[in-house]
Design a protein around this motif. Structure first.
Motif, mmCIF file in Angstrom:
data_model
loop_
_atom_site.group_PDB
_atom_site.id
_atom_site.type_symbol
_atom_site.label_atom_id
_atom_site.label_comp_id
_atom_site.label_asym_id
_atom_site.label_seq_id
_atom_site.Cartn_x
_atom_site.Cartn_y
_atom_site.Cartn_z
ATOM 1 N N SER A 44 -32.477 -18.123 -98.098
ATOM 2 C CA SER A 44 -32.996 -18.927 -97.382
ATOM 3 C C SER A 44 -32.704 -20.261 -98.046
ATOM 4 O O SER A 44 -32.670 -21.157 -97.224
ATOM 5 N N LYS A 45 -32.958 -20.232 -99.308
ATOM 6 C CA LYS A 45 -33.825 -21.013 -100.400
ATOM 7 C C LYS A 45 -31.795 -20.867 -100.811
ATOM 8 O O LYS A 45 -31.377 -22.095 -101.908
ATOM 9 N N ASP A 46 -30.370 -20.639 -100.298
ATOM 10 C CA ASP A 46 -29.663 -20.172 -101.767
ATOM 11 C C ASP A 46 -29.526 -20.140 -103.036
ATOM 12 O O ASP A 46 -29.487 -20.120 -103.692
ATOM 13 N N THR A 69 -47.893 -22.310 -96.844
ATOM 14 C CA THR A 69 -49.455 -21.434 -95.744
ATOM 15 C C THR A 69 -48.135 -21.128 -94.507
ATOM 16 O O THR A 69 -48.688 -20.459 -93.720
ATOM 17 N N ASP A 70 -47.294 -21.767 -94.476
ATOM 18 C CA ASP A 70 -46.042 -21.778 -92.913
ATOM 19 C C ASP A 70 -45.049 -20.572 -93.303
ATOM 20 O O ASP A 70 -44.543 -20.714 -92.635
ATOM 21 N N GLY A 71 -45.506 -20.638 -94.468
ATOM 22 C CA GLY A 71 -44.233 -19.367 -94.045
ATOM 23 C C GLY A 71 -42.949 -19.215 -94.717
ATOM 24 O O GLY A 71 -42.081 -18.165 -95.349
ATOM 25 N N THR A 72 -42.566 -20.024 -95.266
ATOM 26 C CA THR A 72 -41.888 -20.721 -96.264
ATOM 27 C C THR A 72 -41.219 -19.914 -97.685
ATOM 28 O O THR A 72 -43.086 -19.995 -97.998
ATOM 29 N N ILE A 73 -40.957 -20.586 -98.352
ATOM 30 C CA ILE A 73 -40.580 -20.450 -99.879
ATOM 31 C C ILE A 73 -40.323 -22.008 -100.667
ATOM 32 O O ILE A 73 -39.446 -22.321 -99.641
ATOM 33 N N SER A 74 -41.025 -21.588 -101.345
ATOM 34 C CA SER A 74 -40.220 -23.295 -102.231
ATOM 35 C C SER A 74 -40.041 -22.299 -103.717
ATOM 36 O O SER A 74 -40.716 -21.869 -103.968
ATOM 37 N N VAL A 75 -38.222 -22.810 -104.494
ATOM 38 C CA VAL A 75 -38.179 -22.045 -105.363
ATOM 39 C C VAL A 75 -38.017 -23.149 -106.002
ATOM 40 O O VAL A 75 -37.034 -24.064 -106.115
ATOM 41 N N LEU A 76 -38.637 -22.906 -107.477
ATOM 42 C CA LEU A 76 -37.505 -23.900 -109.137
ATOM 43 C C LEU A 76 -37.129 -22.891 -109.816
ATOM 44 O O LEU A 76 -37.490 -21.953 -110.498
ATOM 45 N N LYS A 77 -35.766 -23.272 -109.767
ATOM 46 C CA LYS A 77 -34.183 -22.373 -110.190
ATOM 47 C C LYS A 77 -35.256 -22.587 -112.352
ATOM 48 O O LYS A 77 -35.590 -23.408 -112.507
ATOM 49 N N GLY A 88 -55.193 -22.220 -95.499
ATOM 50 C CA GLY A 88 -54.427 -21.185 -96.053
ATOM 51 C C GLY A 88 -54.738 -21.627 -97.393
ATOM 52 O O GLY A 88 -54.540 -22.948 -97.541
ATOM 53 N N HIS A 89 -53.857 -21.401 -98.050
ATOM 54 C CA HIS A 89 -53.055 -21.883 -99.635
ATOM 55 C C HIS A 89 -51.830 -20.905 -100.135
ATOM 56 O O HIS A 89 -51.605 -20.311 -99.505
ATOM 57 N N PRO A 90 -51.018 -21.994 -100.660
ATOM 58 C CA PRO A 90 -49.704 -21.053 -101.067
ATOM 59 C C PRO A 90 -50.210 -20.502 -102.336
ATOM 60 O O PRO A 90 -51.078 -20.009 -103.258
#
Length: 225
Positions: free
Chosen positions: A123-125, A139-147, A91-93
């Protein structure tokens, strides 16, 4: 099938899956792709069903685990050697928030609704959408955030401060037991530990749930039972 056979096959299945996990690496645990998820289900079913099937023995369980291990390993090799296969197998992000705006098309493609997105952000505050400039669904279902800039944490670089060393805390006591190896590795003595406990009115290490030492601190961090 008697209890002895079930016990033996359970131990063997556990050992085989444990060895497979060690050989394939930790990423199989932390970064679950669709293929990894399917493999985990199949392996669990193979071992679970085999325990209560009189016609299936240790050799059959071992062979099934071996075959799936080879398939997973070959898949990892393919994704490493051939970049074009990564989207299909891993998969891909997906960029679900772009420049502060939610991409509804990406949400639909990933079967993600607003409530689920909010849950991932929390979950990322992140408790407000207005704080987010970019959000990537991994791809693993988590999320990455840039504020957005006003909501980002200030760093020493931002304040033009010189870099400071970051010491690694050392656990000295857990559940009332002194970790003597850690104490010696930190260059500390038993007398030093006793003095630290006495200064905080702790008579015996058995009274301590957790104790942590960090280089540069003048006082031992202690949590009592």
């Amino acid at each position: 099938m008697n209890f002895v056979d079930i016990t033996i096959e359970s131990l063997f299945g556990f050992a085989a899956l444990f060895v497979m996990t060690k050989v394939l690496g930790k990423t199989q645990i932390t970064q679950i792709t669709a293929f990894d998820f399917i493999a985990a289900l199949v392996l669990g079913e193979l071992v679970g069903n085999a325990l209560y099937d009189d016609e299936v023995g240790i050799l059959q369980i071992g062979f099934a685990v071996f075959i799936w291990s080879v398939l997973i390993y070959v898949t990892e090799i393919i994704t490493e050697k051939f970049k074009g296969t990564r989207n299909l197998l891993e998969g891909h992000p997906s960029l679900v928030i772009h420049k502060g705006k939610i991409d509804r098309n990406q949400l639909k493609k990933n079967n993600l609704d607003i409530n689920q997105l909010q849950h991932l952000l929390r979950s990322k505050d992140v408790f407000s959408m207005r704080e987010v400039e970019y959000a990537i669904l991994e791809t693993d279902g988590t999320i990455s955030v840039l504020k957005k800039t006003p909501y980002q944490s200030v760093t020493q670089l931002d304040l033009n401060l010189p870099p400071a060393p970051v010491p690694l805390p050392t656990t000295l006591i857990t559940d009332g037991e002194v970790l003597w190896d850690n104490l010696e590795e930190a260059g500390l003595s038993e007398n030093w530990l006793k003095q630290q406990l006495q200064t905080q009115n702790v008579k015996d290490p058995k009274e301590v749930l957790y104790a942590e030492y960090k280089h540069g601190d003048t006082e031992l961090y202690i949590l009592s039972f």
